[in-house]
Design a protein around this motif. Structure first.
Motif, mmCIF file in Angstrom:
data_model
loop_
_atom_site.group_PDB
_atom_site.id
_atom_site.type_symbol
_atom_site.label_atom_id
_atom_site.label_comp_id
_atom_site.label_asym_id
_atom_site.label_seq_id
_atom_site.Cartn_x
_atom_site.Cartn_y
_atom_site.Cartn_z
ATOM 1 N N ARG A 143 -8.254 7.334 -0.537
ATOM 2 C CA ARG A 143 -9.412 6.421 -0.481
ATOM 3 C C ARG A 143 -10.070 6.402 0.888
ATOM 4 N N THR A 196 0.849 -1.201 0.000
ATOM 5 C CA THR A 196 0.000 0.000 0.000
ATOM 6 C C THR A 196 0.881 1.246 0.000
ATOM 7 N N ASN A 222 -14.549 6.751 6.989
ATOM 8 C CA ASN A 222 -13.982 7.080 5.685
ATOM 9 C C ASN A 222 -14.348 8.530 5.376
HETATM 10 O O1 UT7 Z 1 -16.890 1.508 10.288
HETATM 11 C C1 UT7 Z 1 -17.785 0.524 9.907
HETATM 12 C C2 UT7 Z 1 -18.244 0.657 8.518
HETATM 13 N N1 UT7 Z 1 -17.155 0.586 7.598
HETATM 14 C C3 UT7 Z 1 -17.092 1.440 6.599
HETATM 15 O O2 UT7 Z 1 -17.900 2.323 6.516
HETATM 16 C C4 UT7 Z 1 -16.017 1.227 5.546
HETATM 17 C C5 UT7 Z 1 -16.627 1.292 4.185
HETATM 18 N N2 UT7 Z 1 -15.706 0.995 3.082
HETATM 19 C C6 UT7 Z 1 -14.660 1.801 2.789
HETATM 20 O O3 UT7 Z 1 -14.384 2.774 3.444
HETATM 21 C C7 UT7 Z 1 -13.911 1.517 1.499
HETATM 22 O O4 UT7 Z 1 -14.608 0.566 0.744
HETATM 23 C C8 UT7 Z 1 -12.461 1.005 1.713
HETATM 24 C C9 UT7 Z 1 -11.622 2.144 2.241
HETATM 25 C C10 UT7 Z 1 -12.442 -0.146 2.697
HETATM 26 C C11 UT7 Z 1 -11.866 0.567 0.379
HETATM 27 O O5 UT7 Z 1 -11.916 1.636 -0.548
HETATM 28 P P1 UT7 Z 1 -12.529 1.413 -2.012
HETATM 29 O O6 UT7 Z 1 -12.402 2.681 -2.719
HETATM 30 O O7 UT7 Z 1 -13.909 0.848 -1.839
HETATM 31 O O8 UT7 Z 1 -11.515 0.377 -2.650
HETATM 32 P P2 UT7 Z 1 -11.795 -1.063 -3.263
HETATM 33 O O9 UT7 Z 1 -11.964 -2.065 -2.181
HETATM 34 O O10 UT7 Z 1 -12.852 -0.968 -4.325
HETATM 35 O O11 UT7 Z 1 -10.404 -1.321 -3.984
HETATM 36 C C12 UT7 Z 1 -9.970 -0.550 -5.130
HETATM 37 C C13 UT7 Z 1 -8.599 -1.049 -5.538
HETATM 38 C C14 UT7 Z 1 -8.510 -2.560 -5.681
HETATM 39 O O12 UT7 Z 1 -7.592 -2.839 -6.716
HETATM 40 P P3 UT7 Z 1 -8.131 -3.224 -8.187
HETATM 41 O O13 UT7 Z 1 -8.962 -4.457 -8.015
HETATM 42 O O14 UT7 Z 1 -8.917 -2.046 -8.664
HETATM 43 O O15 UT7 Z 1 -6.859 -3.438 -8.950
HETATM 44 C C15 UT7 Z 1 -7.902 -3.003 -4.373
HETATM 45 O O16 UT7 Z 1 -7.196 -4.220 -4.483
HETATM 46 O O17 UT7 Z 1 -7.655 -0.695 -4.516
HETATM 47 C C16 UT7 Z 1 -6.959 -1.859 -4.108
HETATM 48 N N3 UT7 Z 1 -6.645 -1.705 -2.682
HETATM 49 C C17 UT7 Z 1 -5.527 -1.089 -2.254
HETATM 50 N N4 UT7 Z 1 -4.502 -0.515 -2.914
HETATM 51 C C18 UT7 Z 1 -3.528 0.029 -2.163
HETATM 52 C C19 UT7 Z 1 -7.371 -2.099 -1.604
HETATM 53 N N5 UT7 Z 1 -6.730 -1.758 -0.479
HETATM 54 C C20 UT7 Z 1 -5.599 -1.133 -0.834
HETATM 55 C C21 UT7 Z 1 -4.538 -0.546 -0.134
HETATM 56 N N6 UT7 Z 1 -3.535 0.024 -0.818
HETATM 57 N N7 UT7 Z 1 -4.497 -0.519 1.216
#
Ligand code: UT7
Length: 334
Positions: A38, A30, A259
């Motif tokens: 994000r 990451t 977030n």
């Molecule tokens: O508190 C209780 C309730 N919880 C929440 O409200 C959390 C809700 N969810 C979120 O805040 C977001 O969904 C996250 C912050 C957890 C994730 O953000 P996102 O924008 O939804 O990312 P994503 O899971 O759709 O992932 C996008 C991309 C993926 O790569 P590809 O498939 O597009 O190539 C992930 O593999 O980002 C990648 N990714 C990362 N990259 C770098 C996921 N985690 C990371 C990371 N660093 N840490």
């Protein structure tokens, strides 16, 4: 109208250890840039020491609260702890904190409502205060999220941090201060998207559950994100409409800190200027049910008696809701 349950003091405990995005980026694949854009977290506190759990942080927060408010442990007749990371499945962490602090004349229990832990707890004990059954209650919100966070999973490990907050809750001086109303919800929809699979009665711990890393938080982030955005915004707008509160009337929105994008969307739907949306996710990450109290504690000196606050949360379950709260005192941070 009658007198309400009101917070009359607040204090917190934060572990010293600061886990930065730079350190995390050496643990998983990451970057600081990804996490900041994000999620909006730069660093989070971690309780590193072995042999210390949520009750340790709760104990410290309660001791500070008692000192700050000039309250003796004997005066407390209730202590409720909101947590998803109790010291152990039983007994309740509330009991352990009472013992450690020397609170001997109280009753209490734990509440597990995920990131909505604080708003559910205040709403649950308010009637006991309002009827006079309880005179001085302490709410502790405490999370050692690091104990259930998988530091090999880049999709969850940047999110969470550890902290505890303690609040004294009493009957308000007058009926225009304190918890005015709450709208709260639970459903079981979320149980497949955000949970800790093993360790409970359904999947007791085995070598296999440990090998499969099932004692850590599992989250389908994008699905939870969609629910969180719509439900936190909807319920916040709903409570404003119900009480004819305009965006001008709101002194501050205190949102759950999961977030930055969810927080922005909620503030926007409520029509609030940025200055009215209180945020500390950058420094502490998501401390689950402790996040709203942590924002209250950090901004205590900003609030004036009678300020209208909207507290809004969404968490595992799903659980979600909003409080209409009028701050109870003019304060200067100790
Ligand atoms: O508190 C209780 C309730 N919880 C929440 O409200 C959390 C809700 N969810 C979120 O805040 C977001 O969904 C996250 C912050 C957890 C994730 O953000 P996102 O924008 O939804 O990312 P994503 O899971 O759709 O992932 C996008 C991309 C993926 O790569 P590809 O498939 O597009 O190539 C992930 O593999 O980002 C990648 N990714 C990362 N990259 C770098 C996921 N985690 C990371 C990371 N660093 N840490």
């Amino acid at each position: 109208m009658s007198k309400k349950a009101v917070i009359t003091g607040i204090d917190a405990f934060l572990p010293d250890y600061i886990l930065t995005n730079d350190e995390l980026s050496r643990m998983v694949d990451t970057t600081d840039e990804w996490i900041m854009t994000r999620i909006g977290v730069r660093e989070r506190r971690i309780l590193k020491e072995d042999g210390l759990g949520t009750s340790f942080m709760g104990e410290q927060a309660v001791k500070r609260l008692l000192k700050k408010t000039g309250t003796s442990a004997d005066e407390i007749d209730m202590l409720v702890c909101a947590t998803v990371t109790p010291d152990m499945l039983f007994p309740a962490t509330a009991n352990i904190i009472c013992d450690k602090v020397g609170i001997m004349n109280a009753w209490g229990y734990d509440i597990n409502a995920g990131c909505s832990g604080f708003i559910f707890t205040l709403s649950s004990i308010a009637p006991l205060i309002e009827t006079g059954k309880v005179k001085k209650a302490i709410i502790v919100t405490g999370e050692r999220m690091s104990s259930i966070t998988d530091y090999q999973d880049r999709t969850t490990c940047p999110l969470f941090g550890d902290a505890a907050v303690a609040m004294l809750v009493e009957l308000s001086e007058d009926e225009s201060l304190g918890l005015m109303d709450s709208i709260l919800h639970v459903d079981g929809v979320g149980r497949q998207y955000l949970y800790q699979k093993a360790g409970g009665s359904l999947y007791p711990p085995t070598h296999e559950t440990i090998d499969k890393r099932e004692h850590y938080i599992y989250q389908d982030g994008p699905v939870v994100f969609k629910y969180a955005v719509s439900r936190m915004a909807d319920v916040s707008v709903e409570i404003m409409k119900k009480h004819n509160i305009t965006s001008e009337d709101v002194a501050f929105l205190i949102p759950h800190q999961a977030n930055l994008r969810i927080i922005d969307a909620t503030g926007k739907r409520m029509g609030l200027e940025k200055e009215k949306i209180l945020i500390n996710i950058e420094k502490f990450g998501n401390t689950a049910g402790t996040s709203i109290p942590l924002v209250l504690w950090e901004n205590e000196d900003k609030f004036k008696k009678g300020d209208t606050l909207i507290l809004s949360a969404f968490g595992a379950g799903f659980t979600w809701g909003a409080l209409y709260y009028r701050w109870g005192y003019d304060s200067v941070k100790a």
